[in-house]
Scaffold this active site. Structure first.
Site, PDB file in Angstrom:
ATOM      1  N   GLY A  71       0.617  -0.882  -0.336  1.00 17.47           N
ATOM      2  CA  GLY A  71      -0.051  -0.203   0.231  1.00 17.47           C
ATOM      3  C   GLY A  71       1.049   1.470  -0.081  1.00 17.47           C
ATOM      4  CB  THR A  72       3.865   2.012   2.291  1.00 16.66           C
ATOM      5  OG1 THR A  72       3.292   1.898   3.108  1.00 16.66           O
ATOM      6  CG2 THR A  72       4.799   3.451   1.652  1.00 16.66           C
ATOM      7  CG  ASN A 152      -5.477   3.388   9.296  1.00 11.68           C
ATOM      8  OD1 ASN A 152      -5.177   4.521   8.279  1.00 11.68           O
ATOM      9  ND2 ASN A 152      -4.003   2.958   9.688  1.00 11.68           N
ATOM     10  CG  HIS A 202       0.389  -6.820   4.979  1.00 10.58           C
ATOM     11  ND1 HIS A 202       0.197  -6.210   6.131  1.00 10.58           N
ATOM     12  CD2 HIS A 202       0.524  -5.914   3.449  1.00 10.58           C
ATOM     13  CE1 HIS A 202      -0.161  -4.944   5.877  1.00 10.58           C
ATOM     14  NE2 HIS A 202       0.432  -4.333   4.860  1.00 10.58           N
ATOM     15  CB  CYS A 331       1.093  11.856  23.811  1.00 10.51           C
ATOM     16  SG  CYS A 331       2.786  12.171  23.971  1.00 10.51           S
TER      17      CYS A 331
HETATM   18  C1  LIG Z   1      -5.347   2.461   5.131  1.00 10.32           C
HETATM   19  C2  LIG Z   1      -3.359   2.086   5.248  1.00 10.32           C
HETATM   20  N1  LIG Z   1      -2.616   2.610   4.083  1.00 10.32           N
HETATM   21  C3  LIG Z   1      -1.376   2.225   3.915  1.00 10.32           C
HETATM   22  C4  LIG Z   1      -1.383   1.683   4.285  1.00 10.32           C
HETATM   23  C5  LIG Z   1      -0.102   1.014   4.154  1.00 10.32           C
HETATM   24  O1  LIG Z   1      -0.273  -0.620   3.209  1.00 10.32           O
HETATM   25  P1  LIG Z   1       1.932  -1.626   3.119  1.00 10.32           P
HETATM   26  O2  LIG Z   1       1.271  -1.670   4.564  1.00 10.32           O
HETATM   27  O3  LIG Z   1       1.050  -2.249   1.969  1.00 10.32           O
HETATM   28  O4  LIG Z   1       2.399  -0.376   2.993  1.00 10.32           O
HETATM   29  C6  LIG Z   1      -1.812   0.858   6.333  1.00 10.32           C
HETATM   30  C7  LIG Z   1      -1.032  -0.703   6.536  1.00 10.32           C
HETATM   31  O5  LIG Z   1      -1.384  -0.560   7.452  1.00 10.32           O
HETATM   32  C8  LIG Z   1      -3.423   0.996   5.667  1.00 10.32           C
HETATM   33  O6  LIG Z   1      -4.288   0.431   7.067  1.00 10.32           O
END
Ligand SMILES: Cc1ncc(COP(=O)(O)O)c(C=O)c1O
Length: 382
Positions: A71-72, A152, A202, A331
């Site tokens: 995703g990143t 998330n 994943h 925090c």
């Molecule tokens: C909403 C969201 N975007 C992006 C990511 C990033 O995905 P990845 O872990 O495959 O890089 C995550 C993972 O936690 C996520 O929950």
């Protein structure tokens, strides 16, 4: 010791048949998909077949699916290339996006001078669509909107069709981080014509380190990574073959079993909410996570009635009791910046109390949830 895994929004257990598929791939398909001999050709055929499978399930064209490391990378690729290749000068997003989006737009602002505008949120964390419309109508260059479908941390489910239509009717491109919803919700990119979206295997019982970007045909995006001509010239680098076929298998399983597994996990979440309300009535559900209609069926984020002094011990205590979940709190210690999402939507008083995200999957049971609620109740009352 009893072990209860309730951190499925962080990552999920890999399905057995996904593991088998990947083992077979590692053992028997070691050819490089770019090689022209039979070893390479059979690997290439499997990669293209995975692309077709995914495209078919979301009503896309295979050329619109680009495999990435997750995703990143997919979020980075889309946002950075939209600025570099499409003339986007303004990105509209929200302050509760994943850091894969937030940190990327911050970098684009400092590196490229991209203008970043943040849409207002209501107290639950929903984007204010009137404000979004006003931002879209500002006369300041080509715009891209990046708003996630499912959050998330708090699980809010955005009305993606309405937002997509709003963006397009105002001439903006629309990207949605769909990492928490692909594999959990049915998708049809013709019905909701997003320009870009992202997925990570994943999150739906597939392997880590693989995902894909959906990039609408003829979008004009050029490759993000320079090198060979893999991924039909869209992403250089030897394909992670075993991960790609693992992703494909996880995807097929997710969608072929969608109805039954959604019903099962929905029942778990609803049961957990009821049990929490009975046993710890002062607990508060953050965002829309306590509302079955407005949030994903996979997670809750709950603010617990625990003194700030005791709060630091909570996750440690849950861990000792074998319960894995995620801190969803602001925090709590000097070294921890806390949740940027909760900071946006909770009051100062609420932020002093610990919030925890519990996220569910088909591998959980009601009995595990009873145990978790019992452990929480004992801790709250101690
Ligand atoms: C909403 C969201 N975007 C992006 C990511 C990033 O995905 P990845 O872990 O495959 O890089 C995550 C993972 O936690 C996520 O929950």
């Amino acid at each position: 010791m009893k072990k209860v895994y309730l951190d499925n929004a962080a990552t999920t257990q890999v399905r057995d048949n996904v593991i088998e598929k990947m083992q077979d791939a590692l053992a028997n398909f070691y050819g490089n998909p770019s090689s022209t001999h039979s070893f390479g050709r059979s690997a290439k055929t499997a990669v293209e077949s995975a692309r077709k499978t995914i495209a078919k399930y979301i009503n896309a064209h295979p050329s619109e699916i680009i495999f990435t490391s997750g995703g990143t990378e997919a979020d980075n690729m889309i946002l950075r290339c939209a600025v570099r290749d499409l003339g986007v000068t303004t990105i509209i997003t929200s302050r509760i996006e994943h850091h894969a989006v937030l940190h990327t737009v911050e970098d684009l602002a400092s590196e490229k001078g991209t203008r970043v505008l943040y849409v207002d949120l209501d107290k639950y964390g929903n984007p204010d669509l009137l404000h979004l419309k006003a931002l879209l109508q500002k006369d300041d260059g080509k715009k891209l909107v990046s708003l996630m479908h499912v959050n998330n941390e708090i699980g809010n489910k955005m009305d993606i069709a309405t937002v997509c239509e709003l963006c397009h009717s105002n001439g903006a491109l629309f990207h949605s981080d769909t990492v928490q919803s692909i594999g959990h919700y049915a998708w049809d990119v013709k019905a909701v014509p997003v320009d870009f979206m992202t997925a990570a295997a994943h999150k739906f019982h597939g392997p880590k380190g693989i995902g894909f970007a959906y990039v609408k045909r003829n979008s004009g995006l050029k490759p993000f990574i320079s090198g060979g001509s893999q991924e039909r010239g869209n992403r250089a680098g030897t394909e992670s073959f075993h991960n790609i076929v693992g992703l494909e298998m996880a995807f097929i399983e997710a969608y072929d079993n969608l109805e039954a597994e959604t019903a099962y996990v929905t029942d778990l979440k609803s049961y957990f909410i009821d049990r929490m309300k009975e046993e710890i009535p002062a607990a508060k559900f953050n965002g829309h996570s306590g509302d079955m209609d407005k949030s994903t069926f996979t997670l809750v984020n709950v603010c617990l009635p625990i003194d700030p002094q005791k709060a630091l011990m909570l996750l440690f205590h849950l861990d000792i009791k074998g319960i894995a979940c995620s801190k969803g709190s602001a925090c709590q210690s000097g070294s921890d910046l806390g949740s940027h999402v909760l900071t946006e939507i909770l009051s100062e008083e609420e932020l002093k109390r610990p919030s925890v995200r519990f996220s569910f999957s088909k591998y959980n049971t009601r009995e595990e949830l009873d145990y978790t609620v019992q452990v929480l109740k004992e801790f709250v009352e101690k």
